[in-house]
Design an enzyme around this catalytic site. Structure first.
Site: not given
Length: 198
Positions: A147, A174
């Protein structure tokens, strides 16, 4: 003996004078020689060019056309904080800056995975107080993602976090990317593409 001392003094003065003239000549050459001035200017420009812009693509060249590279995969190097898009022969097609997970609790899991079906344009996590744009899942169906750099709940990018991109591990597990890189991954990386984290 007196003449010998006088001779030594004269020789010493000649050597000192020669060194002085050489230094003056070097300074004159350095300030008047345009190629040396260009080198100094180029070095300063290069240092500025190495600054990571977390809003833009990581490289100045176009992103790869994945239709021409059906065996492309994502190679995430957690020690270098880079994501390499590689073709089937392991050749690097494109390099992206990233920030992966910190510490034991937030460490980005190592292993071989695949892009999953879940993806979206924005999320916000109440627990961490951070969100992100252009997310694509690669493990645990919406838990571990590629992301953008983090945002607040209103979708505004958190500059202090964004400026860590490519320099250090900073995420909760992430893989953070620049805004442009994350958007490209969201729009172009297909379901099932191999992801290797190491």
């Amino acid at each position: 003996m007196r003449r010998f001392r006088q001779l030594l003094v004269v020789v010493a003065l000649i050597i000192v004078a020669a060194l002085g003239v050489n230094r003056v000549f070097q300074k004159m050459t350095a300030t008047s020689h345009p190629s040396q001035q260009t080198t100094q200017t180029t070095t300063k420009k290069t240092a500025k060019a190495d600054t990571i812009n977390w809003r833009k693509p990581s490289e100045s060249k176009p992103y790869p056309n994945l239709d021409k590279h059906p065996n492309a995969w994502l190679d995430v190097n957690t020690s270098r904080q880079r994501v390499y898009i590689r073709d089937g022969n392991h050749r690097v097609l494109y390099t992206m800056y990233c920030s992966t997970g910190t510490g034991k609790e937030n460490k980005t899991p190592h292993g071989t995975y695949a892009i999953q079906g879940e993806r979206g344009k924005f999320f916000f996590n109440q627990n961490s107080g951070e969100g992100a744009k252009y997310w694509v899942s690669w493990k645990d169906h919406g838990i571990y993602l590629f992301h953008s750099v983090p945002t607040d709940q209103n979708g505004n990018y958190i500059k202090s976090e964004a400026e860590e991109l490519g320099k250090t591990a900073a995420s909760h597990g992430c893989v953070r990317l620049s805004v442009a890189d994350a958007k490209w991954v969201y729009n172009h990386v297909p379901y099932g593409m191999k992801v290797v984290i190491h």
